[in-house]
Design a protein around this motif. Structure first.
Motif, mmCIF file in Angstrom:
data_model
loop_
_atom_site.group_PDB
_atom_site.id
_atom_site.type_symbol
_atom_site.label_atom_id
_atom_site.label_comp_id
_atom_site.label_asym_id
_atom_site.label_seq_id
_atom_site.Cartn_x
_atom_site.Cartn_y
_atom_site.Cartn_z
ATOM 1 N N GLY A 1 -12.427 -45.953 22.618
ATOM 2 C CA GLY A 1 -13.441 -46.135 23.859
ATOM 3 C C GLY A 1 -13.666 -44.708 24.353
ATOM 4 N N ASN A 2 -13.757 -44.579 25.651
ATOM 5 C CA ASN A 2 -13.805 -43.520 26.263
ATOM 6 C C ASN A 2 -12.927 -43.316 27.700
ATOM 7 O OD1 ASN A 2 -14.997 -41.263 27.392
ATOM 8 N ND2 ASN A 2 -17.163 -41.824 27.729
ATOM 9 N N PRO A 3 -11.727 -43.207 27.371
ATOM 10 C CA PRO A 3 -10.550 -43.177 28.436
ATOM 11 C C PRO A 3 -10.689 -42.076 29.466
ATOM 12 C CG PRO A 3 -9.849 -42.205 26.544
ATOM 13 C CD PRO A 3 -11.263 -42.677 26.124
ATOM 14 N N HIS A 4 -11.430 -41.112 29.345
ATOM 15 C CA HIS A 4 -11.406 -39.816 30.199
ATOM 16 C C HIS A 4 -12.729 -39.966 30.896
ATOM 17 C CE1 HIS A 4 -8.077 -38.686 28.355
ATOM 18 N NE2 HIS A 4 -8.561 -38.315 27.161
ATOM 19 N N GLY A 5 -13.818 -40.860 30.510
ATOM 20 C CA GLY A 5 -15.146 -40.749 31.417
ATOM 21 C C GLY A 5 -15.892 -39.992 30.818
ATOM 22 N N VAL B 1 -15.977 -35.569 29.346
ATOM 23 C CA VAL B 1 -16.094 -35.416 27.762
ATOM 24 C C VAL B 1 -17.366 -34.627 27.483
ATOM 25 C CG1 VAL B 1 -16.805 -36.541 25.579
ATOM 26 C CG2 VAL B 1 -15.084 -37.671 26.977
ATOM 27 N N ALA B 2 -18.481 -34.747 28.787
ATOM 28 C CA ALA B 2 -19.480 -33.957 28.772
ATOM 29 C C ALA B 2 -19.477 -32.582 28.642
ATOM 30 C CB ALA B 2 -20.665 -34.680 29.773
ATOM 31 N N GLN B 3 -18.185 -31.929 29.535
ATOM 32 C CA GLN B 3 -17.966 -30.895 29.578
ATOM 33 C C GLN B 3 -17.564 -29.815 28.421
ATOM 34 O OE1 GLN B 3 -14.852 -30.016 32.707
ATOM 35 N NE2 GLN B 3 -15.576 -32.004 33.975
ATOM 36 N N PHE B 4 -17.170 -30.751 27.125
ATOM 37 C CA PHE B 4 -16.699 -30.391 25.876
ATOM 38 C C PHE B 4 -17.700 -30.661 25.022
ATOM 39 C CE2 PHE B 4 -12.954 -30.991 28.542
ATOM 40 C CZ PHE B 4 -12.410 -29.623 28.473
ATOM 41 N N GLY B 5 -19.094 -30.770 25.410
ATOM 42 C CA GLY B 5 -19.998 -30.958 24.601
ATOM 43 C C GLY B 5 -20.097 -32.508 23.940
ATOM 44 N N GLY B 6 -19.415 -33.441 24.701
ATOM 45 C CA GLY B 6 -19.471 -34.803 24.273
ATOM 46 C C GLY B 6 -18.436 -35.038 22.913
ATOM 47 N N LYS B 7 -17.553 -34.238 22.727
ATOM 48 C CA LYS B 7 -16.701 -34.359 21.658
ATOM 49 C C LYS B 7 -15.323 -34.218 22.123
ATOM 50 C CE LYS B 7 -19.802 -32.112 18.596
ATOM 51 N NZ LYS B 7 -20.113 -30.905 17.386
ATOM 52 N N CYS B 8 -14.580 -34.975 21.439
ATOM 53 C CA CYS B 8 -13.126 -35.073 21.779
ATOM 54 C C CYS B 8 -12.312 -34.046 21.255
ATOM 55 C CB CYS B 8 -12.575 -36.500 21.325
ATOM 56 S SG CYS B 8 -13.295 -38.213 21.776
ATOM 57 N N ASP B 9 -12.676 -33.373 20.163
ATOM 58 C CA ASP B 9 -11.927 -32.099 19.718
ATOM 59 C C ASP B 9 -11.921 -30.914 20.709
ATOM 60 O OD1 ASP B 9 -14.338 -31.487 19.337
ATOM 61 O OD2 ASP B 9 -14.454 -31.177 17.102
ATOM 62 N N GLY B 10 -12.642 -31.058 21.704
ATOM 63 C CA GLY B 10 -12.570 -29.990 22.582
ATOM 64 C C GLY B 10 -11.107 -29.820 23.328
#
Length: 408
Positions: free
Chosen positions: A356-360, A364-373
């Motif tokens: 899902g999107n546990p961090h909001g 995530v948007a701060q890292f380009g919408g990618k979790c691997d940030g």
């Protein structure tokens, strides 16, 4: 006295006989001297001596022979082959047949005088008439028996015996209805012949592209560049037909760059994958059955599939670097099967499909919408992973935890 008279009478009788004979001889001698002979009426009708006796005559010409033996000549003309020679070349002496004195077979010329024994000196082969029943049509062999063919043609019977097939059960004359006649395969193996056949409208020479010959038809060999169409059209049973359809539709080099014969260099042989493919990029000591766990159909090798419970070790056989990274990370991802995240080969899932999107969305948007940030790659997660008790996993993610085998 009586005895003396008897002797005298006997003596006088003998003298009378001698005198009569002397008179007859004297008369004949007198006639001979005058050139006159007493002849009967029949003898007096004999014509004078023919003038032909005063000429030098020639032997019969071939045209004169033909005038009587025209049926023999027509046979010789139609089918005589090398026996089309002057009659007297063979019949040096002729018209000598005399029943009871010169038998018919003795009056004929002997084959051996010219031909010797070209087929050997067995009794069967020394009797030329067993096969060559008519010397004026020597290559027409209408009465040849099956067991006589091998006396001259030893090769084909040996092949038929050494390489059994349905042709082994046939007589030579079933196919070779006339000596020297080579039948077409299609006379039997065609829609008209009602025997097993493959290609429709094909020329007989194409049959020999694969079949070694009519006397060993089940010995099948072919060149590497034999077209796939030949294989597909011959193998019409359900399994082979499916193979041909599959390989011609496949998006792989097995379709675009090679022929069937490139892999199946021997008919009926299933080759090893490693005949062409080395183990570079895969784990060591792979076997063919390991390849088929993912490449389930070698005729469509890029259509890769696997069972959901396939072990990571199998995937790691090819994806070695990813496998080693995942095992070394010691996260909950380590406990999952590869197919849990990658149910289809080549599919890259999103993290959100499980987590899902546990961090909001803002973070995530701060890292380009990618979790691997933050978390680097999925096979080596950085940071603590929350468990399902805190509600951070989707329903799909929860299934992964339950099947991971990890204790809670």
């Amino acid at each position: 006295m009586k005895k003396t008279a008897h002797v005298v009478r006997r003596y006088l009788g003998i003298c009378c006989l001698l005198a009569g004979a002397l008179i007859a001889v004297s008369a004949t001698t007198a006639q001979a001297r005058t050139g006159k002979v007493t002849l009967t009426d029949k003898i007096q009708q004999v014509p004078p001596r023919p003038a032909l006796f005063d000429k030098t005559t020639q032997p019969l010409t071939m045209e004169q022979c033909v005038q009587c033996h025209f049926a023999v000549f027509n046979t010789l003309k139609a089918s005589g082959n090398r026996h089309q020679k002057e009659c007297t070349f063979c019949h040096e002496v002729y018209h000598t047949y005399a029943p009871g004195k010169v038998e018919y077979t003795d009056a004929l010329p002997k084959c051996v005088d010219c031909h010797g024994y070209p087929h050997g000196e067995k009794e069967d082969t020394k009797t030329c008439g067993n096969c060559h029943s008519n010397a004026h049509a020597p290559l027409n062999l209408p009465s040849v028996k099956q067991d006589l063919c091998s006396n001259c043609h030893s090769g084909p019977p040996q092949q038929l015996k050494e390489f059994p097939s349905k042709h082994t059960d046939l007589a030579c004359t079933d196919c070779h209805t006339k000596h020297g006649f080579i039948p077409s395969c299609l006379s039997c193996h065609s829609q008209e012949g009602r025997r097993p056949y493959h290609l429709v409208g094909v020329e007989p020479k194409v049959c020999l592209t694969c079949h070694a010959g009519p006397h060993k038809p089940m010995v099948i060999a072919y060149a590497e560049n034999t077209p796939k169409e030949y294989c597909g059209n011959c193998h019409k049973n359900a399994s082979h037909a499916q193979v041909y359809q599959t390989v011609t539709k496949a998006n792989s080099k097995h379709n675009t760059e090679i022929t069937c014969a490139a892999c199946h260099d021997t008919h009926g042989k299933i080759p090893s994958c490693f005949k062409c493919h080395d183990q570079e990029g895969h784990r060591a000591n792979l076997k063919d059955e390991d390849c088929l766990r993912c490449h389930t159909n070698p005729h469509d090798p890029m259509n890769i599939s696997f069972i959901p419970t396939e072990t990571k070790e199998v995937c790691g056989g090819c994806h070695t670097e990813v496998y080693n990274t995942l095992i070394g990370s010691k996260t909950r991802h380590t406990n999952q099967t590869c197919s849990f995240c990658h149910p289809k080969h080549g599919l890259i899932p999103t993290c959100q499909s499980c987590h899902g999107n546990p961090h909001g969305e803002a973070m995530v948007a701060q890292f380009g919408g990618k979790c691997d940030g933050c978390h680097d790659i999925a096979h080596k997660i950085k940071g603590r992973m929350k468990d399902d008790k805190q509600g951070s996993l989707t329903e799909a993610g929860k299934k992964g935890v339950l099947t991971s085998g990890q204790k809670k």
